[in-house]
Design a protein around this motif. Structure first.
Motif, PDB file in Angstrom:
ATOM      1  N   ALA A  16      59.606  89.839 -34.892  1.00 27.07           N
ATOM      2  CA  ALA A  16      58.722  89.753 -36.057  1.00 27.07           C
ATOM      3  C   ALA A  16      57.951  88.447 -36.137  1.00 27.07           C
ATOM      4  CB  ALA A  16      59.531  89.960 -37.339  1.00 27.07           C
ATOM      5  N   GLU A  17      58.523  87.354 -35.646  1.00 28.74           N
ATOM      6  CA  GLU A  17      57.839  86.059 -35.737  1.00 28.74           C
ATOM      7  C   GLU A  17      56.476  86.080 -35.067  1.00 28.74           C
ATOM      8  OE1 GLU A  17      56.651  82.358 -36.422  1.00 28.74           O
ATOM      9  OE2 GLU A  17      58.538  83.118 -37.240  1.00 28.74           O
ATOM     10  N   TRP A  18      56.359  86.868 -33.997  1.00 31.15           N
ATOM     11  CA  TRP A  18      55.148  86.805 -33.173  1.00 31.15           C
ATOM     12  C   TRP A  18      54.174  87.933 -33.471  1.00 31.15           C
ATOM     13  CZ3 TRP A  18      55.807  82.177 -31.322  1.00 31.15           C
ATOM     14  CH2 TRP A  18      57.106  81.720 -31.151  1.00 31.15           C
ATOM     15  N   LEU A  19      54.518  88.798 -34.394  1.00 33.51           N
ATOM     16  CA  LEU A  19      53.649  89.906 -34.782  1.00 33.51           C
ATOM     17  C   LEU A  19      53.023  89.623 -36.147  1.00 33.51           C
ATOM     18  CD1 LEU A  19      55.909  92.942 -33.782  1.00 33.51           C
ATOM     19  CD2 LEU A  19      53.988  91.972 -32.486  1.00 33.51           C
ATOM     20  N   PRO A  20      51.957  90.339 -36.496  1.00 35.06           N
ATOM     21  CA  PRO A  20      51.310  90.129 -37.799  1.00 35.06           C
ATOM     22  C   PRO A  20      52.106  90.725 -38.965  1.00 35.06           C
ATOM     23  CG  PRO A  20      49.753  90.989 -36.193  1.00 35.06           C
ATOM     24  CD  PRO A  20      51.125  91.174 -35.611  1.00 35.06           C
ATOM     25  N   GLU A  50      64.060  80.344 -38.312  1.00 33.48           N
ATOM     26  CA  GLU A  50      62.813  79.926 -37.674  1.00 33.48           C
ATOM     27  C   GLU A  50      63.089  78.987 -36.498  1.00 33.48           C
ATOM     28  OE1 GLU A  50      59.523  80.488 -38.251  1.00 33.48           O
ATOM     29  OE2 GLU A  50      59.909  82.010 -39.775  1.00 33.48           O
ATOM     30  N   ALA A  51      64.265  78.355 -36.498  1.00 33.87           N
ATOM     31  CA  ALA A  51      64.612  77.441 -35.400  1.00 33.87           C
ATOM     32  C   ALA A  51      64.565  78.147 -34.049  1.00 33.87           C
ATOM     33  CB  ALA A  51      66.002  76.848 -35.633  1.00 33.87           C
ATOM     34  N   ALA A  52      64.907  79.432 -34.017  1.00 34.47           N
ATOM     35  CA  ALA A  52      64.849  80.192 -32.762  1.00 34.47           C
ATOM     36  C   ALA A  52      63.412  80.268 -32.249  1.00 34.47           C
ATOM     37  CB  ALA A  52      65.409  81.596 -32.979  1.00 34.47           C
ATOM     38  N   VAL A 162      52.276  80.387 -46.802  1.00 35.15           N
ATOM     39  CA  VAL A 162      53.351  80.013 -47.724  1.00 35.15           C
ATOM     40  C   VAL A 162      53.605  81.130 -48.734  1.00 35.15           C
ATOM     41  CG1 VAL A 162      52.766  77.574 -47.526  1.00 35.15           C
ATOM     42  CG2 VAL A 162      51.852  78.877 -49.446  1.00 35.15           C
ATOM     43  N   LEU A 163      52.650  82.049 -48.868  1.00 37.40           N
ATOM     44  CA  LEU A 163      52.818  83.151 -49.798  1.00 37.40           C
ATOM     45  C   LEU A 163      53.801  84.166 -49.228  1.00 37.40           C
ATOM     46  CD1 LEU A 163      49.064  83.745 -50.688  1.00 37.40           C
ATOM     47  CD2 LEU A 163      50.731  82.354 -51.918  1.00 37.40           C
ATOM     48  N   PRO A 164      54.745  84.641 -50.033  1.00 40.70           N
ATOM     49  CA  PRO A 164      55.692  85.653 -49.564  1.00 40.70           C
ATOM     50  C   PRO A 164      54.963  86.890 -49.055  1.00 40.70           C
ATOM     51  CG  PRO A 164      56.389  84.758 -51.673  1.00 40.70           C
ATOM     52  CD  PRO A 164      54.995  84.239 -51.427  1.00 40.70           C
ATOM     53  N   GLY A 165      55.352  87.374 -47.894  1.00 43.72           N
ATOM     54  CA  GLY A 165      54.737  88.571 -47.337  1.00 43.72           C
ATOM     55  C   GLY A 165      53.598  88.296 -46.384  1.00 43.72           C
ATOM     56  N   VAL A 166      53.130  87.042 -46.301  1.00 44.27           N
ATOM     57  CA  VAL A 166      52.038  86.699 -45.391  1.00 44.27           C
ATOM     58  C   VAL A 166      52.620  86.106 -44.109  1.00 44.27           C
ATOM     59  CG1 VAL A 166      49.958  85.314 -45.042  1.00 44.27           C
ATOM     60  CG2 VAL A 166      50.441  86.295 -47.293  1.00 44.27           C
ATOM     61  N   SER A 167      52.295  86.711 -42.983  1.00 50.44           N
ATOM     62  CA  SER A 167      52.787  86.249 -41.688  1.00 50.44           C
ATOM     63  C   SER A 167      51.968  85.069 -41.198  1.00 50.44           C
ATOM     64  CB  SER A 167      52.707  87.394 -40.677  1.00 50.44           C
ATOM     65  OG  SER A 167      52.777  86.906 -39.355  1.00 50.44           O
ATOM     66  N   ARG A 168      52.648  83.973 -40.819  1.00 49.40           N
ATOM     67  CA  ARG A 168      51.936  82.811 -40.296  1.00 49.40           C
ATOM     68  C   ARG A 168      51.226  83.143 -38.986  1.00 49.40           C
ATOM     69  NH1 ARG A 168      51.020  79.363 -36.839  1.00 49.40           N
ATOM     70  NH2 ARG A 168      52.218  80.688 -35.439  1.00 49.40           N
ATOM     71  N   SER A 169      51.966  83.721 -38.048  1.00 46.06           N
ATOM     72  CA  SER A 169      51.359  84.088 -36.772  1.00 46.06           C
ATOM     73  C   SER A 169      50.258  85.128 -36.980  1.00 46.06           C
ATOM     74  CB  SER A 169      52.423  84.633 -35.816  1.00 46.06           C
ATOM     75  OG  SER A 169      53.360  83.629 -35.481  1.00 46.06           O
ATOM     76  N   GLY A 170      50.519  86.070 -37.886  1.00 42.74           N
ATOM     77  CA  GLY A 170      49.546  87.129 -38.129  1.00 42.74           C
ATOM     78  C   GLY A 170      48.245  86.614 -38.690  1.00 42.74           C
TER      79      GLY A 170
END
Length: 267
Positions: A16-20, A50-52, A162-170
């Motif tokens: 999930a970290e790398w997907l939108p 997130e450390a992973a 920073v908003l809940p539900g918004v993906s940083r990578s996405g």
């Protein structure tokens, strides 16, 4: 947390970290279901894992980070990467901190964040045809062509995560795609920023929850997340390097929409 839950959470983090889609939101949901954790602990666990992603980015993009270090000594390519990291981080901090404080009080904590991701997803899909024509005519932009204004826009996009539900990578990847960058360059430029945001998230979670999140099972989840992250990054970059530019954009847009809908349906 038992071993099975740790494995599941590690896989979720590593994908999930790398997907939108928002990895912290997915970890929150899974932690509440698998562990019966309360919302606050589940959120902190999502940040802690997130450390992973940080370790995976440092390993996979070690060449870029070495370039940044050389940039401190005057290397031209390294200076460009260094400028990119400094500008995006400065803009993210300047906008993200006030936005985080405002989000705690106002409506952005609700489904508005989900609608933002849906809007971005639709924009990327609609832009796919334009990018395809641009590639055929004159080629898409590369990182070496990125002006200061585009770096600032990436930093602004990252602040919105920073908003809940918004993906940083996405949100950073879709911003770069909308600016006309090659998909592989967009993914790489987004992923390189993970350690800065991720280290802050992990530290914040530990400071707020301590040993409640720093458990042996959480360490197992991180190890799994690291391995899965490396495989996911490799697969995404290979896909992004394909000639099917429109298909890459449609896939990113569709996942961003899915992440937004998930936020709206499970606030």
């Amino acid at each position: 947390m038992d071993l099975l839950a740790a494995l599941v959470l590690g896989v979720i983090q590593g994908v999930a970290e790398w997907l939108p889609i928002s990895s912290k939101t997915q970890i929150m949901f899974a932690s509440q279901v698998l562990l019966g954790a309360g919302p606050e602990l589940a959120y902190s666990l999502g940040l802690f894992l997130e450390a992973a992603s940080v370790l995976a980015a440092l390993i996979y993009f070690r060449g870029v980070y070495l370039e940044i270090l050389r940039g401190l000594l005057g290397d031209a390519e390294g200076r460009r990467w260094l400028k990119y990291v400094v500008v995006t981080t400065a803009v993210t901090g300047a906008v993200g901190i006030p936005l985080y404080l405002a989000a705690k009080r106002y409506l952005l904590l609700g489904a508005s964040a989900g609608w933002l991701m849906i809007a971005l997803g639709l924009a990327v899909i609609l832009n796919a045809a334009i990018l395809q024509r641009a590639r055929a005519a004159a080629g898409l932009k590369t990182f070496g062509e990125m002006p200061l204004s585009h770096m600032a826009l990436v930093g602004l996009a990252q602040a919105l995560s920073v908003l809940p539900g918004v993906s940083r990578s996405g949100i950073t990847t879709t911003t770069l795609l909308l600016l006309g960058y090659r998909p592989d360059e967009a993914f790489k430029s987004s992923f390189v920023l993970v350690p800065i945001a991720g280290l802050g998230a992990t530290a914040l979670a530990y400071l707020s929850e301590g040993n409640a999140v720093a458990t042996p099972e959480a360490a197992t989840a991180m190890a799994v997340g690291l391995v899965v992250s490396l495989a996911t990054i490799r697969a995404l970059l290979q896909f992004a390097k394909s000639r099917h530019v429109a298909l890459v954009n449609i896939a990113v847009g569709a996942l961003a929409i899915a992440g937004g809908l998930a936020k709206i349906l499970t606030p």
